[in-house]
Motif scaffolding. Structure first.
Motif, PDB file in Angstrom:
ATOM      1  N   ASP A  87      23.468  36.195 -20.355  1.00 33.97           N
ATOM      2  CA  ASP A  87      23.827  34.984 -21.118  1.00 33.97           C
ATOM      3  C   ASP A  87      23.177  35.191 -22.449  1.00 33.97           C
ATOM      4  O   ASP A  87      23.776  34.774 -23.500  1.00 33.97           O
ATOM      5  N   LYS A  88      21.818  35.665 -22.438  1.00 33.37           N
ATOM      6  CA  LYS A  88      20.990  35.665 -23.475  1.00 33.37           C
ATOM      7  C   LYS A  88      21.565  36.655 -24.578  1.00 33.37           C
ATOM      8  O   LYS A  88      20.972  36.778 -25.610  1.00 33.37           O
ATOM      9  N   ALA A  89      22.486  37.710 -24.304  1.00 31.66           N
ATOM     10  CA  ALA A  89      22.967  38.672 -25.203  1.00 31.66           C
ATOM     11  C   ALA A  89      24.187  38.056 -26.041  1.00 31.66           C
ATOM     12  O   ALA A  89      24.525  38.616 -26.972  1.00 31.66           O
ATOM     13  N   SER A  90      24.444  36.741 -25.805  1.00 29.72           N
ATOM     14  CA  SER A  90      25.660  35.932 -26.680  1.00 29.72           C
ATOM     15  C   SER A  90      24.886  35.471 -27.553  1.00 29.72           C
ATOM     16  O   SER A  90      23.938  34.361 -27.204  1.00 29.72           O
ATOM     17  N   SER A  91      24.971  35.576 -28.717  1.00 28.74           N
ATOM     18  CA  SER A  91      24.189  34.778 -29.911  1.00 28.74           C
ATOM     19  C   SER A  91      22.900  34.795 -29.981  1.00 28.74           C
ATOM     20  O   SER A  91      22.239  33.632 -29.746  1.00 28.74           O
ATOM     21  N   ALA A 119      18.753  40.262 -27.882  1.00 25.78           N
ATOM     22  CA  ALA A 119      19.231  41.407 -28.955  1.00 25.78           C
ATOM     23  C   ALA A 119      19.067  42.649 -28.266  1.00 25.78           C
ATOM     24  O   ALA A 119      20.304  43.367 -28.557  1.00 25.78           O
ATOM     25  N   THR A 120      18.331  42.866 -27.562  1.00 28.50           N
ATOM     26  CA  THR A 120      18.250  44.408 -26.955  1.00 28.50           C
ATOM     27  C   THR A 120      19.531  44.507 -26.095  1.00 28.50           C
ATOM     28  O   THR A 120      20.271  45.572 -25.923  1.00 28.50           O
ATOM     29  N   LYS A 121      19.760  43.496 -25.185  1.00 28.19           N
ATOM     30  CA  LYS A 121      20.862  43.320 -24.323  1.00 28.19           C
ATOM     31  C   LYS A 121      22.330  43.446 -25.128  1.00 28.19           C
ATOM     32  O   LYS A 121      23.132  44.091 -24.571  1.00 28.19           O
ATOM     33  N   LEU A 122      22.383  42.737 -26.034  1.00 32.00           N
ATOM     34  CA  LEU A 122      23.645  42.692 -26.805  1.00 32.00           C
ATOM     35  C   LEU A 122      23.820  44.186 -27.487  1.00 32.00           C
ATOM     36  O   LEU A 122      24.863  44.664 -27.353  1.00 32.00           O
ATOM     37  N   CYS A 123      22.785  44.650 -27.913  1.00 28.52           N
ATOM     38  CA  CYS A 123      22.787  46.242 -28.171  1.00 28.52           C
ATOM     39  C   CYS A 123      23.370  46.966 -27.134  1.00 28.52           C
ATOM     40  O   CYS A 123      24.391  48.034 -27.303  1.00 28.52           O
ATOM     41  N   ALA A 124      22.757  46.885 -25.587  1.00 19.97           N
ATOM     42  CA  ALA A 124      23.173  47.517 -24.849  1.00 19.97           C
ATOM     43  C   ALA A 124      24.761  47.360 -24.455  1.00 19.97           C
ATOM     44  O   ALA A 124      25.440  47.987 -23.907  1.00 19.97           O
ATOM     45  N   ASP A 125      25.070  45.819 -24.420  1.00 20.73           N
ATOM     46  CA  ASP A 125      26.413  45.670 -24.171  1.00 20.73           C
ATOM     47  C   ASP A 125      27.539  46.260 -25.041  1.00 20.73           C
ATOM     48  O   ASP A 125      28.645  46.915 -24.446  1.00 20.73           O
ATOM     49  N   ARG A 126      27.153  46.330 -26.281  1.00 19.08           N
ATOM     50  CA  ARG A 126      28.116  47.171 -27.423  1.00 19.08           C
ATOM     51  C   ARG A 126      27.918  48.844 -27.136  1.00 19.08           C
ATOM     52  O   ARG A 126      29.133  49.266 -27.150  1.00 19.08           O
TER      53      ARG A 126
END
Length: 327
Positions: A129-133, A140-147
């Motif tokens: 959940d921490k990758a959302s906004s 932030a690193t997990k959002l990068c990984a998701d993308r």
């Protein structure tokens, strides 16, 4: 027959809470040909070997996802990969940002490249959940990984490999759960520390998370970000379930922590559909022939999936049952 039956499966970070539960499910109910567990900690691997009674279907690889050559070796002959390895502690990330980038970002790139070059069929990466906004470096690193895992399908377009992401919230029984802390403090008669009495969280059990990942393997075509439709809890109710009648004191929200969890941001709603018991966030770009699920129902344009505005809530009694506090 399960997709995993007779298959060779690799789990990065396979000695973590999710990895151990996932391996147990595979061995008990899916009869895989081979399960490769890649992790850095030899002690955890030794403990896990005893946990599974040295099952001959298991292969044990000491290694780090930062090491591309080790991933190439581990993925040889593998059909499916679950990418669960990550550095995860929010406060530690703020003090050690380079290490989190090395593992969560560059390590993810290594997993993507190795999977494509090794001919892996499907990869599911675990998100948070921490990758959302995101408001902290870990998120932030997990959002990068998701993308990266979604866009990895563009790199793999001429190959067989396909990538998808699963994102969920707090896991009951995981290593980072507050349940053991609350239980210990209750036994000691101590006051229960609550960051903020208004706080809400999504909640999922380890068996539910395992089943959700397995189902995602079955239905994915590549490029999806799957989010389960799960209930929320109030942190006060969790404390009451674990430590009924115990005093509570507020300690304040920690740096990088949110009052309420978010798993789908408002700006993502235009790409989100409801599909049975899950939401599917579809890719921004599509260079590999992704098609939206026919049965998916678009959510409202201003939709946000946040724990405080959820339509499902766990009661104190339900939390007692889920956490074993009623035994």
């Amino acid at each position: 027959m399960s997709l995993m039956t007779g298959a060779s499966i690799l789990i990065t970070g396979g000695t973590g809470s999710f990895g151990k539960a996932f391996v147990r499910e595979l061995l008990d109910n899916h009869d895989p040909r081979r399960v490769v567990i890649l992790s850095r900690d030899e002690l955890k691997q030794s403990d896990a070997r005893r946990l599974y009674n040295d099952d001959p279907r298991l292969r044990w690889f000491i290694g780090d996802i930062r090491d591309r050559s080790r991933l190439d070796r581990a993925m040889h002959g593998v059909d499916y990969v679950v990418h669960a390895a990550a550095l995860k502690q929010v406060d530690t990330a703020e003090y050690n940002p380079f290490e989190y980038v090395q593992t969560n970002v560059y390590g993810s790139q290594n997993v993507i490249d190795a999977a494509i070059d090794s001919g892996v069929k499907k990869v599911v990466a675990l998100s948070t959940d921490k990758a959302s906004s995101p408001i902290n470096l870990y998120g932030a690193t997990k959002l990068c990984a998701d993308r990266m895992f979604v866009s990895g399908n563009s790199y793999a377009a001429a190959y067989e490999t396909r990538f998808a992401v699963v994102r969920y919230g707090n896991v009951s029984g995981s290593r980072g759960s507050v349940v053991p802390l609350f239980r210990r403090l209750a036994e000691e008669g101590a006051s229960i520390p609550i960051t903020d009495k208004r706080m809400t969280r999504f909640w999922i059990t380890l068996p539910q998370a395992v089943q959700f990942v397995l189902e995602s393997f079955e239905i994915m075509t590549g490029g999806e970000l799957y989010v389960p439709k799960i209930p929320s809890l109030r942190i006060n109710d969790l404390a009451e379930a674990i430590a009924p009648g115990s005093p509570i004191h507020e300690i304040g929200i920690r740096p990088g922590e949110k009052l309420h969890e978010e798993m789908i941001a408002p700006d993502d709603s235009r790409r989100t559909v409801r599909l049975g018991d899950r939401y599917v966030v579809m890719p921004y770009v599509n260079g590999w022939g992704y098609e939206a699920p026919d049965e998916g129902i678009p959510v409202a344009e201003d939709f946000i999936y946040q724990s405080d505005s959820n339509d499902q809530w766990l009661s104190v009694d339900q939390l007692r049952t889920m956490t074993g506090a009623d035994r």
